[in-house]
Write a protein that holds these residues in place. Structure first.
Motif, PDB file in Angstrom:
ATOM      1  N   GLN A 206     -11.315 -29.017 -29.972  1.00 46.52           N
ATOM      2  CA  GLN A 206     -11.181 -29.050 -28.033  1.00 46.52           C
ATOM      3  C   GLN A 206     -11.371 -27.814 -27.658  1.00 46.52           C
ATOM      4  O   GLN A 206     -11.840 -26.894 -28.411  1.00 46.52           O
ATOM      5  N   ASP A 207     -11.493 -27.863 -26.357  1.00 50.73           N
ATOM      6  CA  ASP A 207     -11.898 -26.471 -25.578  1.00 50.73           C
ATOM      7  C   ASP A 207     -10.807 -25.373 -25.614  1.00 50.73           C
ATOM      8  O   ASP A 207     -11.205 -24.266 -25.562  1.00 50.73           O
ATOM      9  N   LEU A 208      -9.696 -25.959 -25.696  1.00 52.04           N
ATOM     10  CA  LEU A 208      -8.528 -25.111 -26.024  1.00 52.04           C
ATOM     11  C   LEU A 208      -7.549 -25.289 -27.030  1.00 52.04           C
ATOM     12  O   LEU A 208      -7.564 -26.550 -27.614  1.00 52.04           O
ATOM     13  N   PRO A 209      -6.861 -24.462 -27.591  1.00 51.66           N
ATOM     14  CA  PRO A 209      -5.671 -24.793 -28.639  1.00 51.66           C
ATOM     15  C   PRO A 209      -4.525 -25.254 -27.972  1.00 51.66           C
ATOM     16  O   PRO A 209      -4.437 -25.520 -26.847  1.00 51.66           O
ATOM     17  N   LEU A 210      -3.661 -25.737 -29.057  1.00 44.88           N
ATOM     18  CA  LEU A 210      -2.402 -26.592 -28.614  1.00 44.88           C
ATOM     19  C   LEU A 210      -2.359 -27.597 -27.860  1.00 44.88           C
ATOM     20  O   LEU A 210      -2.034 -27.549 -26.537  1.00 44.88           O
ATOM     21  N   ARG A 211      -2.945 -28.529 -28.130  1.00 47.61           N
ATOM     22  CA  ARG A 211      -3.161 -29.964 -27.336  1.00 47.61           C
ATOM     23  C   ARG A 211      -1.772 -30.485 -27.322  1.00 47.61           C
ATOM     24  O   ARG A 211      -0.996 -30.197 -28.055  1.00 47.61           O
ATOM     25  N   GLY A 212      -1.372 -30.732 -25.976  1.00 45.25           N
ATOM     26  CA  GLY A 212      -0.061 -31.246 -25.641  1.00 45.25           C
ATOM     27  C   GLY A 212       0.765 -30.249 -24.913  1.00 45.25           C
ATOM     28  O   GLY A 212       1.637 -30.510 -24.381  1.00 45.25           O
ATOM     29  N   GLU A 216      -2.495 -24.871 -18.523  1.00 47.84           N
ATOM     30  CA  GLU A 216      -2.490 -23.193 -18.001  1.00 47.84           C
ATOM     31  C   GLU A 216      -2.124 -22.251 -19.058  1.00 47.84           C
ATOM     32  O   GLU A 216      -2.645 -21.066 -19.348  1.00 47.84           O
ATOM     33  N   LEU A 217      -0.796 -22.907 -19.772  1.00 45.27           N
ATOM     34  CA  LEU A 217      -0.594 -21.996 -21.063  1.00 45.27           C
ATOM     35  C   LEU A 217      -1.580 -21.869 -22.201  1.00 45.27           C
ATOM     36  O   LEU A 217      -1.553 -20.906 -22.580  1.00 45.27           O
ATOM     37  N   ARG A 218      -2.223 -22.937 -22.312  1.00 44.22           N
ATOM     38  CA  ARG A 218      -3.293 -22.914 -23.270  1.00 44.22           C
ATOM     39  C   ARG A 218      -4.412 -22.066 -22.942  1.00 44.22           C
ATOM     40  O   ARG A 218      -4.922 -21.477 -23.799  1.00 44.22           O
ATOM     41  N   GLU A 219      -4.735 -21.950 -21.645  1.00 41.04           N
ATOM     42  CA  GLU A 219      -5.682 -21.140 -21.254  1.00 41.04           C
ATOM     43  C   GLU A 219      -5.512 -19.723 -21.452  1.00 41.04           C
ATOM     44  O   GLU A 219      -6.214 -18.817 -21.882  1.00 41.04           O
ATOM     45  N   LYS A 220      -4.072 -19.084 -21.293  1.00 35.05           N
ATOM     46  CA  LYS A 220      -3.619 -18.119 -21.505  1.00 35.05           C
ATOM     47  C   LYS A 220      -3.629 -17.524 -23.011  1.00 35.05           C
ATOM     48  O   LYS A 220      -4.184 -16.431 -23.328  1.00 35.05           O
ATOM     49  N   LEU A 221      -3.430 -18.350 -23.765  1.00 36.55           N
ATOM     50  CA  LEU A 221      -3.531 -18.331 -25.209  1.00 36.55           C
ATOM     51  C   LEU A 221      -4.979 -17.919 -25.732  1.00 36.55           C
ATOM     52  O   LEU A 221      -5.232 -17.193 -26.461  1.00 36.55           O
ATOM     53  N   HIS A 222      -5.568 -18.858 -25.146  1.00 30.89           N
ATOM     54  CA  HIS A 222      -7.177 -18.674 -25.663  1.00 30.89           C
ATOM     55  C   HIS A 222      -7.677 -17.379 -25.133  1.00 30.89           C
ATOM     56  O   HIS A 222      -8.435 -16.857 -25.835  1.00 30.89           O
ATOM     57  N   GLU A 223      -7.285 -16.796 -23.908  1.00 36.81           N
ATOM     58  CA  GLU A 223      -7.915 -15.641 -23.485  1.00 36.81           C
ATOM     59  C   GLU A 223      -7.092 -14.453 -24.486  1.00 36.81           C
ATOM     60  O   GLU A 223      -7.985 -13.517 -24.468  1.00 36.81           O
ATOM     61  N   ALA A 224      -5.974 -14.738 -24.753  1.00 38.13           N
ATOM     62  CA  ALA A 224      -5.082 -13.799 -25.762  1.00 38.13           C
ATOM     63  C   ALA A 224      -5.994 -13.465 -27.103  1.00 38.13           C
ATOM     64  O   ALA A 224      -5.663 -12.440 -27.765  1.00 38.13           O
TER      65      ALA A 224
END
Length: 464
Positions: A206-212, A216-224
């Protein structure tokens, strides 16, 4: 006359809780385990993983200490010492589980159990006792609590990769590792290996981790992730794994690109552990590979029940424990304890912990008009360190009722905070209850009771 009132197949968290409570309420109980007392969580999951997370924080803790005036230097990490210490603790916990069951009056069977018919169980050889002679017993009721197991995607060269069970017993820490999967396991082990000094590639479809989780939280993780030394390959699916030499592999993606690594780790999910249980012979209904149950954890066979991950409902250890407790009291105590499964909190123990309870913003706006409160700031602890790391906190409020229906956070101690916030969300407290609560200063947690102005408001948008 059956040998037992109830026979439990699987001594993981759910099975052990059911067996203990049933026995304490007068039932004659037996339990069989083929591999690990305490199940995946204790042996190959939550507990050893959290110990490894603690280990991975050591180098950064020493760096932080220097910023606060301590003359601390770190040497090389001793992987074998960590694994030995972890194994010693797990062995201790295994003993505690067996002791608890024995003290409760539960009869223990070591071996692989399977159903012969709706009342007969055969216990045969298993990893704990490969020479065991098969033995058959009968029971009035049977509870299936065999949990889940890691999966391998069907790609060329999949046999060259390890799964999460093997990650806990590696002889040496890989200098470079490619982790495939962006769920709990993939993200957590990416943080573990990066923290211990490995070069980590994290690959997910997927485009971001942690599906489900909340987007917005997933986006913060992706940036980190890159700030923790993790190379991210988002939107990628591996198609082939080639062994190049000793501890050398090439992973090729669907777009033709490839990376070389020292170890490939599949963290691509888990599935219900039903193989060899004899369910088909008895006629137990399955749904999408899981044991199908109703709200009482009952299968289509009147005397057979199932709890925990083998039912593929909410696959978390505390949920399996609650399901086991509820079922035991329902069957043998004439009462039904109440748990709020709808507000089950969850956490991902990455280097910056993520934790959530209740609805995501995407789920909430499908149900009602909402107000979203967010805060992102550098915690006080980071000020002398100089690291550009921010905590992120979020509350989701149903506009009309003003009930807090969701809470999400990424940052230090997020899981510890979220357990308390989960009580408030479960109790149906309103935003004003948060607002009138005095904060503890200076803490990160106080931000949950000082967010006053909505970041945004959204009108209800039902899913089409």
């Amino acid at each position: 006359m059956p040998d037992f009132d109830v026979f439990v197949i699987g001594a993981g968290s759910g099975g052990v809780r059911f067996a203990r409570i049933a026995a304490q309420n007068g039932a004659k109980v037996a339990i069989a385990e083929s591999r690990h007392w305490g199940g995946t969580c204790v042996n190959l999951g939550c507990v050893p993983k959290k110990l490894m997370v603690y280990a991975s924080e050591g180098a950064e803790a020493a760096e932080d200490a220097r910023a606060y005036g301590w003359d601390i230097r770190t040497g090389a990490h001793d992987w074998q010492k960590l694994i030995a210490a972890k194994d010693k603790e797990i062995e201790r916990l295994d003993g505690i589980y067996k002791s608890m069951l024995g003290k409760a009056g539960v009869e223990l069977f070591i071996g692989r159990a399977k159903l012969i018919d709706a009342n007969t169980i055969e216990i045969g050889p298993g990893p704990l006792d490969e020479q065991a002679e098969p033995r058959r017993v009968t029971a009035k009721r049977i509870v299936i609590a065999t949990g889940g197991r890691p999966t391998r995607p069907p790609i060329e060269g999949a046999e060259h990769a390890i799964i999460s069970d093997q990650a806990f017993h590696l002889k040496a820490r890989p200098e470079r590792i490619c982790i495939i999967g962006g769920g709990y396991i993939g993200v957590e082990f990416a943080g573990i290996f990066a923290g211990l000094g490995s070069q980590v590639d994290l690959v997910f479809r997927q485009d971001l981790p942690l599906r489900g989780f909340d987007r917005e939280l997933r986006e913060k993780l992706h940036e980190a992730l890159p700030h923790h030394g993790i190379t991210v390959h988002a939107g990628q699916s591996p198609e082939r794994i080639e062994k190049l030499g000793e501890s050398s592999y090439r992973v090729t993606f669907g777009n033709g690109k490839s990376i070389e690594t020292g170890l490939v780790f599949f963290a691509t999910g888990r599935k219900p552990n039903i193989d060899g249980l004899g369910l088909e012979a008895v006629g137990v209904t399955l749904k999408n590979g899981a044991v199908a149950v109703d709200e009482r954890s009952a299968t289509n066979i009147a005397n057979i029940f199932a709890i925990g991950d083998v039912t593929d409902r909410i696959n978390l250890t505390p949920v399996a424990i609650a399901e086991g407790h509820i079922l035991a009291e329902t069957l043998y105590a004439g009462q039904t304890r109440s748990w709020s499964f709808e507000t089950t909190p969850k956490a991902v123990f990455f280097s910056e912990t993520l934790a959530s309870v209740g609805l995501t913003e995407e789920e909430a706006v499908e149900k009602a008009d909402i107000e979203v409160f967010t805060a992102a700031f550098r915690p006080l602890r980071q000020t002398l360190i100089g690291r550009d790391r921010k905590a992120f906190m979020k509350l989701i409020v149903e506009r009309e009722s003003q009930k807090v229906v969701g809470a999400h956070m990424m940052g230090d101690a997020a899981a510890e905070m979220m357990q308390g916030i989960a009580i408030a969300v479960t109790a149906g407290l309103k935003k004003i209850d948060f607002d009138r609560t005095i904060g503890i200063h200076p803490t990160t947690a106080e931000e949950f009771v000082t967010m006053r102005t909505p970041t945004r408001q959204r009108e209800r948008t039902p899913r089409s």
